[in-house]
Write a protein that holds these residues in place. Structure first.
Motif, short mmCIF file in Angstrom:
data_model
loop_
_atom_site.label_atom_id
_atom_site.label_comp_id
_atom_site.label_asym_id
_atom_site.label_seq_id
_atom_site.Cartn_x
_atom_site.Cartn_y
_atom_site.Cartn_z
N LYS A 232 0.83 -1.21 0.00
CA LYS A 232 0.00 0.00 0.00
C LYS A 232 0.87 1.26 0.00
N ILE A 233 0.37 2.27 -0.72
CA ILE A 233 1.04 3.58 -0.75
C ILE A 233 -0.04 4.64 -0.94
N SER A 234 -0.06 5.64 -0.07
CA SER A 234 -1.16 6.61 -0.06
C SER A 234 -1.10 7.54 -1.27
N GLY A 235 -2.24 8.18 -1.54
CA GLY A 235 -2.31 9.13 -2.66
C GLY A 235 -1.36 10.31 -2.48
N GLN A 236 -1.25 10.81 -1.24
CA GLN A 236 -0.35 11.94 -0.96
C GLN A 236 1.10 11.56 -1.25
N MET A 237 1.50 10.34 -0.83
CA MET A 237 2.87 9.90 -1.08
C MET A 237 3.11 9.68 -2.56
N ARG A 238 2.14 9.09 -3.25
CA ARG A 238 2.27 8.88 -4.71
C ARG A 238 2.49 10.20 -5.43
N LYS A 239 1.70 11.20 -5.03
CA LYS A 239 1.80 12.52 -5.68
C LYS A 239 3.18 13.14 -5.47
N ASN A 240 3.67 13.13 -4.21
CA ASN A 240 4.95 13.77 -3.91
C ASN A 240 6.12 13.07 -4.59
N ILE A 241 6.12 11.74 -4.59
CA ILE A 241 7.22 11.02 -5.25
C ILE A 241 7.18 11.26 -6.76
N PHE A 242 5.97 11.23 -7.30
CA PHE A 242 5.85 11.44 -8.75
C PHE A 242 6.38 12.81 -9.13
N TYR A 243 6.04 13.86 -8.38
CA TYR A 243 6.51 15.20 -8.72
C TYR A 243 8.04 15.31 -8.60
N CYS A 244 8.62 14.56 -7.66
CA CYS A 244 10.09 14.53 -7.54
C CYS A 244 10.70 13.92 -8.80
#
Length: 580
Positions: A488-500
């Protein structure tokens, strides 16, 4: 009956410490354990010295203290000592009852040594009540449960096998079962020889004499009575020696001279040595019955007077002792009852408190469940709202944005536009594409269906491939994660890693002048997600300050307790590391 009573007196209560040592110990004790242990030893000491009322007094103290601290003193020891004390008071029914209570307790504890000890006391109390059948069963049970290994800690001095066998022999003697009496007495005698127990040896030799006398083998009876007398005198047991003189009188009937000789020997022992009153009475009663058989009227009358005096004394002392012991016992039982009642009241209060606590906990659990359900409803409502917002953004704003992009591309394709107009149309198209991509990422992060690592990896791979499509940079994408769909990986974490990742790909396109870009994603043993992005470009210029893009990457990683590191040798290499 008197046989068991006479022979049993020395068996238990072999206290080694004297009163002058025990009393100061109790007075100086600072703990209840110390008081209880020494009080019990003192009770056994008074039993040994034939001070029965004092023994009962200290046993009563033990009962009170032991009720408050039952783990200190083994309860079967108390039942055993009380049964023995009742035996010496002549309260045989009470002694039997105490032994039975002790047996029930010891059975639950599986304490074989205590079971044997208590069955023995039950047997001798029943014998004195002339219940020979029940007495025999109890003594046989004592033999059955006897064990030389005492597994549980005890303060009580337990009976030994020779005591059981000797009393079984006495029982069979009373029933005139001479062979069985001889069998058990022989077993007791063999053990007494090994143990070198003077009293037991004298008792067994005396029993052999009684068996021979019962079988009319007078010469053998005389031999054993003389032998018993010699053993008793050698070990200073004057009571047994005195009784042996009475048995010798019986063995020499009708020889009056021999009878009188042994009578005088008995009187000399009584006059010169300490002989228990009960033994005196037994000797005189035996002598009186023999004088009566020999028609020696003068001697018979004289002895009857002595017997009456002794019995009056015994009766007076016995009545007084029985009254005292009964009063002590009743007072002790009353105090124990009050303690039990107080304990019950305490338990009732504790139970009430426990019920109240349980009800309170139940109430709190119900409140927590209701709050949890309410929170779930709120979360479901928020999720529905997120889904609605996501759908609205996709259907409404997304479609309008697509329309803008199409019109901008059509405007850009017209030939009659000026250079400035074409630049404006191109800018509108690129800005719209960027906004569309951001909108797509935002909608993707809102959708909880994508909250797993597998969806994240596919989204990153798709984005990188599409972004570098048609560009002079070759993409190398590698991932090595098993069961990614279950992580599992939260939406907030997915967004931040993707933007990095997006920022690092954009930097490679704009500034690196590289021809190769690799993205490697893996999971460490400690469940850290590791993302390595490298290019073969010119690298980061020395002395140049970090731009806003790299600073934002650091902030996004810190928000999830992750780290961002990079090197600029032989191209640019960046590592993102964060816990899942």
């Amino acid at each position: 009956m008197v046989f068991v009573y006479l022979f049993f007196i020395p068996i238990v209560g072999m206290a080694q410490l004297q009163e002058k040592e025990l009393l100061p110990r109790i007075q100086s004790c600072k703990t209840k354990e110390c008081k209880l242990i020494n009080a019990f030893k003192l009770a056994e000491h008074y039993l040994e010295t034939d001070e029965i009322p004092l023994a009962q007094k200290w046993l009563d103290s033990c009962k009170i203290w032991s009720f408050e601290n039952p783990e200190i003193l083994n309860q079967s020891d108390i039942f055993s000592l009380q049964s023995e004390l009742f035996y010496y008071f002549g309260l045989f029914q009470f002694g039997t009852t105490e032994a039975e209570k002790g047996i029930d307790f010891a059975m639950k504890e599986k304490d074989s040594a205590s079971i044997a000890d208590l069955y023995f006391f039950k047997g001798i109390n029943l014998f004195e009540m002339r219940n020979y059948v029940a007495s025999g069963k109890a003594l046989k049970n004592a033999e059955k449960f006897y064990s030389s290994e005492i597994k549980t800690e005890h303060l009580r001095t337990f009976i030994k096998p020779e005591h059981i066998y000797n009393n079984l022999g006495q029982l069979k003697l009373q029933l005139k079962d001479w062979d069985s009496a001889y069998y058990y007495n022989e077993k007791a005698y063999r053990i007494a020889k090994i143990e070198k127990s003077g009293r037991a040896l004298a008792n067994c030799e005396q029993t052999f004499g009684l068996i021979k006398l019962g079988k009319q083998q007078k010469d053998s009876a005389v031999f054993y009575f003389h032998k018993s007398k010699q053993t008793a005198l050698a070990f200073n047991y004057y009571d047994i020696a005195t009784v042996n003189e009475g048995f010798l009188m019986k063995a020499f009937i009708p020889q009056k001279d021999s009878v009188l000789n042994h009578f005088r020997n008995g009187e000399i022992l009584i006059e010169n040595y300490p002989v228990n009153t009960l033994f005196k009475r037994y000797f005189f009663k035996e002598a009186a019955s023999i004088f009566e058989v020999l028609e020696m009227e003068k001697q018979t009358i004289a002895l009857q007077k002595k017997i009456l005096q002794i019995e009056d004394s015994i009766r007076f002392q016995g009545n007084s002792l029985v009254q005292n012991i009964s009063q002590q016992y009743l007072e002790n039982e009353k105090e124990l009852f009050n303690l039990q009642r107080n304990e019950f009241e305490k338990q009732k209060k504790v139970s009430l408190l426990q019920i109240t606590t349980l009800l309170l906990i139940t109430f709190l659990l119900i409140v927590m469940v209701l709050l949890f359900r309410r929170k779930n409803k709120v979360q479901k409502r928020l999720l529905q709202q997120k889904t609605e917002i996501s759908n609205d953004l996709h259907d409404d704003i997304g479609s309008n944005l697509t329309s803008i992009l199409i019109h901008a591309q059509m405007l850009e394709a017209q030939e009659n536009l000026s250079v400035e107009q074409k630049k404006t149309a191109s800018k509108i198209s690129s800005t719209g594409a960027e906004i569309g991509q951001r909108l797509n990422t935002f909608i993707w992060t809102l959708n909880e269906a994508h909250d797993n690592l597998q969806d994240f990896l596919e989204y990153v791979k798709h984005y990188a491939a599409k972004t570098l499509e048609g560009m002079p940079i070759k993409l190398e994408y590698l991932e090595n994660i098993k069961n990614a769909s279950e992580i599992k990986i939260s939406g907030q974490m997915r967004k931040n890693i993707f933007y990095c990742i997006k920022e690092l790909i954009a930097n490679a396109l704009k500034h690196s002048e590289s021809t190769n870009l690799s993205i490697k994603i893996s999971l460490t043993e400690k469940r850290f997600l590791q993302i390595l992005i490298q290019d073969n470009g010119k690298g980061f210029q020395k002395g140049k300050r970090l731009g806003n893009g790299l600073l934002n990457i650091e902030k996004r990683m810190q928000a999830h307790k992750g780290t961002f590191t990079y090197t600029s040798e032989k191209g640019f290499s960046a590592t993102l590391l964060l816990p899942l």
